[in-house]
Design a protein around this motif. Structure first.
Motif, PDB file in Angstrom:
ATOM      1  N   MET A  97       0.851  -1.195   0.000  1.00  0.00           N
ATOM      2  CA  MET A  97       0.000   0.000   0.000  1.00  0.00           C
ATOM      3  C   MET A  97       0.885   1.243   0.000  1.00  0.00           C
ATOM      4  N   LYS A  98       0.700   2.136  -1.002  1.00  0.00           N
ATOM      5  CA  LYS A  98       1.500   3.344  -1.124  1.00  0.00           C
ATOM      6  C   LYS A  98       0.605   4.575  -0.942  1.00  0.00           C
ATOM      7  N   THR A  99       1.159   5.577  -0.292  1.00  0.00           N
ATOM      8  CA  THR A  99       0.392   6.791   0.001  1.00  0.00           C
ATOM      9  C   THR A  99       1.036   8.002  -0.676  1.00  0.00           C
ATOM     10  N   TYR A 100       0.211   8.836  -1.283  1.00  0.00           N
ATOM     11  CA  TYR A 100       0.690  10.024  -1.993  1.00  0.00           C
ATOM     12  C   TYR A 100      -0.093  11.260  -1.545  1.00  0.00           C
ATOM     13  N   LEU A 101       0.620  12.369  -1.403  1.00  0.00           N
ATOM     14  CA  LEU A 101      -0.033  13.673  -1.227  1.00  0.00           C
ATOM     15  C   LEU A 101      -0.480  14.129  -2.614  1.00  0.00           C
ATOM     16  N   VAL A 102      -1.735  14.535  -2.762  1.00  0.00           N
ATOM     17  CA  VAL A 102      -2.257  14.843  -4.091  1.00  0.00           C
ATOM     18  C   VAL A 102      -3.046  16.153  -4.103  1.00  0.00           C
ATOM     19  N   GLY A 103      -3.378  16.570  -5.333  1.00  0.00           N
ATOM     20  CA  GLY A 103      -4.319  17.671  -5.533  1.00  0.00           C
ATOM     21  C   GLY A 103      -3.804  19.040  -5.149  1.00  0.00           C
ATOM     22  N   GLY A 104      -4.690  19.799  -4.519  1.00  0.00           N
ATOM     23  CA  GLY A 104      -4.410  21.195  -4.210  1.00  0.00           C
ATOM     24  C   GLY A 104      -3.205  21.409  -3.324  1.00  0.00           C
ATOM     25  N   ALA A 105      -2.917  20.472  -2.437  1.00  0.00           N
ATOM     26  CA  ALA A 105      -1.764  20.623  -1.543  1.00  0.00           C
ATOM     27  C   ALA A 105      -0.466  20.635  -2.345  1.00  0.00           C
ATOM     28  N   VAL A 106      -0.364  19.761  -3.346  1.00  0.00           N
ATOM     29  CA  VAL A 106       0.823  19.718  -4.197  1.00  0.00           C
ATOM     30  C   VAL A 106       0.913  20.989  -5.029  1.00  0.00           C
ATOM     31  N   ARG A 107      -0.201  21.366  -5.615  1.00  0.00           N
ATOM     32  CA  ARG A 107      -0.254  22.589  -6.428  1.00  0.00           C
ATOM     33  C   ARG A 107       0.184  23.810  -5.629  1.00  0.00           C
ATOM     34  N   ASP A 108      -0.390  23.981  -4.448  1.00  0.00           N
ATOM     35  CA  ASP A 108      -0.076  25.163  -3.644  1.00  0.00           C
ATOM     36  C   ASP A 108       1.367  25.143  -3.157  1.00  0.00           C
ATOM     37  N   LYS A 109       1.880  23.961  -2.881  1.00  0.00           N
ATOM     38  CA  LYS A 109       3.279  23.847  -2.459  1.00  0.00           C
ATOM     39  C   LYS A 109       4.209  24.320  -3.567  1.00  0.00           C
ATOM     40  N   LEU A 110       3.919  23.933  -4.801  1.00  0.00           N
ATOM     41  CA  LEU A 110       4.747  24.351  -5.934  1.00  0.00           C
ATOM     42  C   LEU A 110       4.581  25.841  -6.230  1.00  0.00           C
ATOM     43  N   LEU A 111       3.431  26.394  -5.889  1.00  0.00           N
ATOM     44  CA  LEU A 111       3.193  27.821  -6.086  1.00  0.00           C
ATOM     45  C   LEU A 111       3.793  28.663  -4.963  1.00  0.00           C
ATOM     46  N   GLY A 112       4.270  28.001  -3.911  1.00  0.00           N
ATOM     47  CA  GLY A 112       4.810  28.727  -2.768  1.00  0.00           C
ATOM     48  C   GLY A 112       3.744  29.295  -1.861  1.00  0.00           C
ATOM     49  N   LEU A 113       2.537  28.737  -1.955  1.00  0.00           N
ATOM     50  CA  LEU A 113       1.430  29.197  -1.123  1.00  0.00           C
ATOM     51  C   LEU A 113       1.308  28.334   0.130  1.00  0.00           C
ATOM     52  N   LYS A 114       0.636  28.856   1.125  1.00  0.00           N
ATOM     53  CA  LYS A 114       0.399  28.098   2.345  1.00  0.00           C
ATOM     54  C   LYS A 114      -0.563  26.951   2.047  1.00  0.00           C
ATOM     55  N   VAL A 115      -0.197  25.754   2.458  1.00  0.00           N
ATOM     56  CA  VAL A 115      -1.042  24.588   2.248  1.00  0.00           C
ATOM     57  C   VAL A 115      -2.048  24.504   3.393  1.00  0.00           C
ATOM     58  N   GLU A 116      -3.324  24.696   3.052  1.00  0.00           N
ATOM     59  CA  GLU A 116      -4.373  24.706   4.068  1.00  0.00           C
ATOM     60  C   GLU A 116      -4.877  23.299   4.385  1.00  0.00           C
ATOM     61  N   ASP A 117      -5.185  22.534   3.350  1.00  0.00           N
ATOM     62  CA  ASP A 117      -5.728  21.181   3.532  1.00  0.00           C
ATOM     63  C   ASP A 117      -4.890  20.190   2.742  1.00  0.00           C
ATOM     64  N   ARG A 118      -4.715  19.025   3.305  1.00  0.00           N
ATOM     65  CA  ARG A 118      -3.931  17.984   2.634  1.00  0.00           C
ATOM     66  C   ARG A 118      -4.817  16.770   2.370  1.00  0.00           C
ATOM     67  N   ASP A 119      -4.840  16.350   1.098  1.00  0.00           N
ATOM     68  CA  ASP A 119      -5.578  15.159   0.694  1.00  0.00           C
ATOM     69  C   ASP A 119      -4.578  14.088   0.280  1.00  0.00           C
ATOM     70  N   TRP A 120      -4.922  12.847   0.591  1.00  0.00           N
ATOM     71  CA  TRP A 120      -4.010  11.736   0.342  1.00  0.00           C
ATOM     72  C   TRP A 120      -4.662  10.700  -0.551  1.00  0.00           C
ATOM     73  N   LEU A 121      -3.825  10.065  -1.359  1.00  0.00           N
ATOM     74  CA  LEU A 121      -4.275   9.015  -2.262  1.00  0.00           C
ATOM     75  C   LEU A 121      -3.592   7.709  -1.887  1.00  0.00           C
ATOM     76  N   VAL A 122      -4.369   6.653  -1.816  1.00  0.00           N
ATOM     77  CA  VAL A 122      -3.844   5.333  -1.462  1.00  0.00           C
ATOM     78  C   VAL A 122      -3.886   4.429  -2.687  1.00  0.00           C
ATOM     79  N   VAL A 123      -2.708   3.933  -3.104  1.00  0.00           N
ATOM     80  CA  VAL A 123      -2.593   3.034  -4.247  1.00  0.00           C
ATOM     81  C   VAL A 123      -2.235   1.635  -3.744  1.00  0.00           C
ATOM     82  N   ASP A 124      -2.801   0.633  -4.382  1.00  0.00           N
ATOM     83  CA  ASP A 124      -2.563  -0.775  -4.000  1.00  0.00           C
ATOM     84  C   ASP A 124      -3.069  -1.062  -2.592  1.00  0.00           C
ATOM     85  N   GLY A 125      -4.151  -0.425  -2.237  1.00  0.00           N
ATOM     86  CA  GLY A 125      -4.751  -0.681  -0.935  1.00  0.00           C
ATOM     87  C   GLY A 125      -6.197  -1.111  -1.099  1.00  0.00           C
TER      88      GLY A 125
END
Length: 370
Positions: free
Chosen positions: A1-29
């Protein structure tokens, strides 16, 4: 089972913005594995879980198959779904990136490049399968307008295709209303409105808004420059330029807005002549109108109305002076102690006449002070 940070949290991190909410994706689970680890299942249509300690959302990787029109016309699969397959179903490339447990960025659709070029671009032609994405992209355009983001021409074409296929009619009023609310929380909600106008959305839903010009949006633009976050006020500022109670009521009905929003929007239109030029009215008319607007009983409602008019007339000193006078009158009427004048009276009609006479005197004195 692998876990990834996804969506807006990744986008905002790359934009240098404050990450408000973190969503996670589970693969092979699997759902059972998540439950065995203490996660709390909350998803009804597909498996979404809450972390037992952080309460952040963890979703099993999934693919979607379009089986009917509308944003609910999908079936989902969570068996043997790869990371790239889950990311492919997302709306925009900037939202289709993931960071793994080692901190490595997975970007199969070049979202980072679109962040650098400030471009809102669809991931695939599957974009057309969900009509809600038209409103979502318009909202992202409003959210990131201040950073220079624009919608890719090809994505605009797909948005128009969705509109032309009459897909928007299948959106519920509740979902449309929620997108408006989210758009109002952005720095530039006028971009949301203009984007929907340019893609022909308002010919299919909330049609009166198609008539609004950029000048008509100046009230809401000014309010946002003053950091206004009250959605009731922003709705009133948006609808006020329609200058027609029937059209305003139509929009409120179509979006099924809350009662407080409806009252404020309608009263803003009904009473704008009064509050912007109270000097033109007699003491009797002033008292009657203030009572009709419930200014003497509902402080919160009256304050919202005043704030709305202050945004509308911020460039008109005489109107602002009139609005201030109305505040002073209401304050004086509410603070005055009427008990001494009516304590010996028993007839209700007599009491009402005495109170009204005093109120008219208070109004006259407030006007004379200006």
């Amino acid at each position: 089972m692998k876990t990834y940070l996804v969506g807006g949290a990744v986008r905002d991190k790359l934009l240098g913005l404050k990450v408000e909410d973190r969503d996670w994706l589970v693969v092979d689970g699997s759902s059972q594995e998540m439950l065995d680890k203490g996660f709390i299942q909350v998803g009804k249509r597909f498996p979404v879980f809450l972390h037992p300690e952080t309460y952040e959302e963890y979703a099993l990787a999934r693919t979607e198959i379009k089986v009917d029109k509308g944003y609910q016309g999908f079936t989902f699969n969570t068996e043997d779904v790869r990371l790239v397959d889950d990311l492919k179903r997302r709306d925009l490339t900037i939202n289709a990136m993931a960071i793994d447990e080692d901190g490595l960025l997975h970007d199969p659709f070049r979202g980072k490049k679109d962040i650098e070029s400030r471009t809102l671009r669809h991931v695939s032609n599957a974009f057309c399968e969900d009509p809600l994405r038209v409103l979502r992209v318009a909202r992202f355009a409003a959210k990131f307008h201040y950073l220079g983001f624009t919608i890719a021409p090809a994505t605009q074409t797909l948005m128009r295709t969705i509109v032309a296929n009459n897909e928007l009619e299948r959106l519920s009023s509740e979902r449309i209303y929620q997108e408006f609310i989210k758009a109002f929380s952005t720095p530039n909600p006028e971009i949301f409105i203009q984007t929907l106008q340019n893609t022909g959305v308002f010919k299919h839903i909330v049609s009166p808004l198609a008539k609004l010009s950029y000048k008509d949006l100046s009230h809401i633009i000014h309010a946002k420059t003053q950091n206004c976050q009250q959605t009731d006020i922003l709705f009133a500022l948006l609808l006020f330029p329609l200058a027609n109670e029937v059209l305003i009521s139509k929009v409120l009905s179509q979006l099924r807005t809350p009662k407080v929003t409806q009252i404020l929007c309608l009263e803003t239109y009904r009473y704008h002549h009064f509050f912007s030029n109270i000097y033109a009215f007699s003491e009797q008319e002033i008292l009657r109108t203030l009572k009709a607007a419930n200014a003497l009983r509902n402080t919160q409602s009256f304050d919202l109305l005043i704030y709305t008019f202050q945004y509308i007339y911020h460039e008109h000193p005489q109107a602002l002076a009139s609005i201030t006078l109305s505040q002073n009158i209401v304050r004086a009427l509410k603070e005055y102690n009427y008990i001494a004048e009516i304590k010996d009276l028993k007839n209700k009609k007599t009491i009402a006449k005495v109170v009204e006479k005093t109120q008219l005197t208070i109004i006259q004195q407030a006007i004379e002070k200006t």
